[in-house]
Scaffold this motif. Structure first.
Motif, PDB file in Angstrom:
ATOM      1  N   UNK A 225       0.815  -1.206   0.000  1.00 18.43           N
ATOM      2  CA  UNK A 225       0.000   0.000   0.000  1.00 18.43           C
ATOM      3  C   UNK A 225       0.848   1.255   0.000  1.00 18.43           C
ATOM      4  N   UNK A 226       2.043   1.178   0.566  1.00 19.19           N
ATOM      5  CA  UNK A 226       2.912   2.350   0.573  1.00 19.19           C
ATOM      6  C   UNK A 226       3.395   2.635  -0.843  1.00 19.19           C
ATOM      7  N   UNK A 227       3.359   3.892  -1.192  1.00 16.84           N
ATOM      8  CA  UNK A 227       3.771   4.278  -2.541  1.00 16.84           C
ATOM      9  C   UNK A 227       5.271   4.055  -2.704  1.00 16.84           C
ATOM     10  N   UNK A 228       5.636   3.286  -3.710  1.00 17.78           N
ATOM     11  CA  UNK A 228       7.032   3.041  -4.027  1.00 17.78           C
ATOM     12  C   UNK A 228       7.307   3.548  -5.434  1.00 17.78           C
ATOM     13  N   UNK A 229       8.398   4.257  -5.637  1.00 19.06           N
ATOM     14  CA  UNK A 229       8.665   4.790  -6.987  1.00 19.06           C
ATOM     15  C   UNK A 229       8.816   3.670  -7.999  1.00 19.06           C
ATOM     16  N   UNK A 230       8.282   3.903  -9.181  1.00 22.87           N
ATOM     17  CA  UNK A 230       8.345   2.944 -10.273  1.00 22.87           C
ATOM     18  C   UNK A 230       9.284   3.483 -11.330  1.00 22.87           C
ATOM     19  N   UNK A 231      10.165   2.616 -11.802  1.00 24.88           N
ATOM     20  CA  UNK A 231      11.162   3.036 -12.798  1.00 24.88           C
ATOM     21  C   UNK A 231      11.544   1.830 -13.633  1.00 24.88           C
ATOM     22  N   UNK A 232      12.111   2.065 -14.807  1.00 23.61           N
ATOM     23  CA  UNK A 232      12.620   0.928 -15.591  1.00 23.61           C
ATOM     24  C   UNK A 232      13.644   0.136 -14.799  1.00 23.61           C
ATOM     25  N   UNK A 233      13.446  -1.166 -14.719  1.00 19.59           N
ATOM     26  CA  UNK A 233      14.259  -2.028 -13.867  1.00 19.59           C
ATOM     27  C   UNK A 233      15.030  -3.027 -14.719  1.00 19.59           C
ATOM     28  N   UNK A 234      16.308  -3.155 -14.434  1.00 27.70           N
ATOM     29  CA  UNK A 234      17.125  -4.205 -15.051  1.00 27.70           C
ATOM     30  C   UNK A 234      16.854  -5.493 -14.288  1.00 27.70           C
ATOM     31  N   UNK A 235      15.934  -6.281 -14.803  1.00 27.22           N
ATOM     32  CA  UNK A 235      15.492  -7.464 -14.077  1.00 27.22           C
ATOM     33  C   UNK A 235      16.617  -8.492 -13.951  1.00 27.22           C
ATOM     34  N   UNK A 236      17.510  -8.551 -14.945  1.00 23.57           N
ATOM     35  CA  UNK A 236      18.628  -9.483 -14.859  1.00 23.57           C
ATOM     36  C   UNK A 236      19.559  -9.159 -13.701  1.00 23.57           C
ATOM     37  N   UNK A 237      19.854  -7.859 -13.512  1.00 24.85           N
ATOM     38  CA  UNK A 237      20.715  -7.463 -12.404  1.00 24.85           C
ATOM     39  C   UNK A 237      20.050  -7.735 -11.061  1.00 24.85           C
ATOM     40  N   UNK A 238      18.735  -7.535 -10.979  1.00 23.15           N
ATOM     41  CA  UNK A 238      18.032  -7.815  -9.728  1.00 23.15           C
ATOM     42  C   UNK A 238      18.110  -9.291  -9.374  1.00 23.15           C
ATOM     43  N   UNK A 239      17.867 -10.154 -10.355  1.00 21.85           N
ATOM     44  CA  UNK A 239      17.928 -11.589 -10.082  1.00 21.85           C
ATOM     45  C   UNK A 239      19.347 -12.034  -9.754  1.00 21.85           C
ATOM     46  N   UNK A 240      20.331 -11.445 -10.394  1.00 23.10           N
ATOM     47  CA  UNK A 240      21.720 -11.819 -10.107  1.00 23.10           C
ATOM     48  C   UNK A 240      22.097 -11.454  -8.678  1.00 23.10           C
ATOM     49  N   UNK A 241      21.580 -10.320  -8.189  1.00 26.50           N
ATOM     50  CA  UNK A 241      21.875  -9.951  -6.803  1.00 26.50           C
ATOM     51  C   UNK A 241      21.245 -10.940  -5.826  1.00 26.50           C
ATOM     52  N   UNK A 242      20.021 -11.429  -6.155  1.00 24.36           N
ATOM     53  CA  UNK A 242      19.404 -12.444  -5.302  1.00 24.36           C
ATOM     54  C   UNK A 242      20.203 -13.739  -5.324  1.00 24.36           C
ATOM     55  N   UNK A 243      20.697 -14.102  -6.500  1.00 27.96           N
ATOM     56  CA  UNK A 243      21.503 -15.325  -6.609  1.00 27.96           C
ATOM     57  C   UNK A 243      22.786 -15.190  -5.806  1.00 27.96           C
TER      58      UNK A 243
END
Length: 382
Positions: A225-243
């Protein structure tokens, strides 16, 4: 909300105040004007485009005098020839032109009138469709016919009530979070004073489980519910950080595939995939993440090598606080909120979360996120 809607009520100025106030009245007025205009236009064209030599009919007296002076026909009437009828045919040029002009005018009026009258309804439908993605959007303008104004007013009131309920829920969550964490902190401090190492360890473990359960429950209530900024996301980099984080903890997590950036809420999406990876590690000992870009959407598949789930449980496990096993031990099944939160985050991005059993064993959780083209929900996030 009622104060903002009040300025919409003054009488309409200019020609708008002569318009009927209902859809039926406006449609009736439109058809009346269209029929009248088509009559005037058809008659005008009939007189303006009349063929040359076609004058007004002569007076009846002159016609009778000419007939008396005209000599009778010399020969006998031709056998078998029907008598001539000088009356105009049913579909002569003038009548066909009149019908064509009327039909064209009525068709144009019906097409334009349908668009004119349905525009507020389409606007209301679009706002209702966008409500799930953005509760804080601007209110609908309360204009148009009486029915549309009433529907827009009710929609704005509903949107305001939902925002108010979410604000009250956030306040409740904040109060509960403070009230619950305070006694847990006192318990943790008192447990540290225990002399028996075994008792102290058991107390700390139970307090840690309670803290984790409270955190998961409050996070579920808080949602996104809290407003979070939306922006173009490099999904590959996000998944690599989780890995990388999972591998640092000694878990067997791999990633393959790539995708172009897409609009998303970074924190929420990281939590969504993190929950799926955590479940895969807990039940399957590891996770295999496959990232694929289909052009209009991005697909993220998280597979484990665990026992999988019964087919009848694949949809139920995404319900809040539902667990397949009956135990409440966090180490064997958690609280039952991980998949529910991941499913909610995927839906708020305009996507979906699907679970299925892999052919070679294990469970596959697939998150599909639309790229945002052609007015999709992901595009409205921006």
């Amino acid at each position: 909300m009622t104060q903002a809607a009040a300025p919409m009520e003054p009488a309409r100025a200019g020609w708008r105040r002569w318009l009927p106030d209902t859809l039926f009245g406006r449609l009736a007025l439109l058809l009346f004007v269209a029929v009248t205009a088509s009559h005037v236009l058809a008659l005008t064209l009939m007189f303006e485009l009349r063929p040359a030599g076609m004058g007004p009919p002569p007076p009846r007296a002159a016609m009778e005098g000419d007939a008396a002076r005209r000599p009778p026909p010399s020969g006998p009437p031709e056998a078998g020839r029907p008598p001539r009828d000088h009356r105009p045919g049913l579909l002569h040029a003038g009548l066909a032109l009149d019908i064509g002009v009327r039909l064209l005018a009525l068709m144009l009026a019906a097409w334009w009138g349908a668009r004119w009258l349905s525009r507020p309804i389409h606007r209301l439908a679009r706002a209702a469709r966008d409500l799930g993605g953005d509760l804080h959007g601007p209110p609908l303008p309360e204009d148009g016919p009486a029915e549309c104004r009433e529907a827009s007013r009710v929609f704005n009131q509903m949107q305001a009530r939902i925002r108010q309920q979410l604000a009250e829920r956030d306040g409740f969550v904040a109060a509960v979070s403070h009230d619950l964490r305070t006694p847990l902190t006192r318990l943790r401090l008192r447990a540290e004073t225990l002399e028996d190492d075994g008792e102290r360890e058991r107390f700390c473990r139970d307090i840690g489980e309670m803290d984790a359960m409270i955190t998961a429950t409050l996070d579920h209530l808080r949602g996104v519910a809290h407003a979070e900024p939306v922006a173009p996301l490099n999904i590959g980099a996000l998944l690599q950080s989780l890995v990388d984080d999972a591998q640092d903890c000694g878990h067997a997590v791999t990633l393959q595939g790539s995708a172009q950036p897409l609009p998303a809420r970074v924190g929420a999406l990281r939590r969504c995939i993190g929950n799926l990876v955590g479940n895969a590690v807990r039940y399957g000992g590891g996770a295999e993440i496959t990232l694929s870009d289909r052009g209009d959407a991005v697909s993220i598949a998280v597979r484990d090598r665990g026992p999988g789930l019964p087919e009848q449980e694949l949809d139920r496990v995404m319900q809040p606080f539902y667990r397949v096993e009956g135990s409440r031990n966090r180490h064997s099944g958690g609280v039952g909120l991980g998949l529910s939160i991941a499913h909610d985050i995927a839906q708020r991005h305009g996507g979906s979360l699907q679970l299925c059993n892999a052919p070679g064993g294990g469970l596959v959780a697939t998150v599909t996120l639309p790229r945002g083209g052609n007015g999709s929900p992901a595009a409205r996030l921006l």
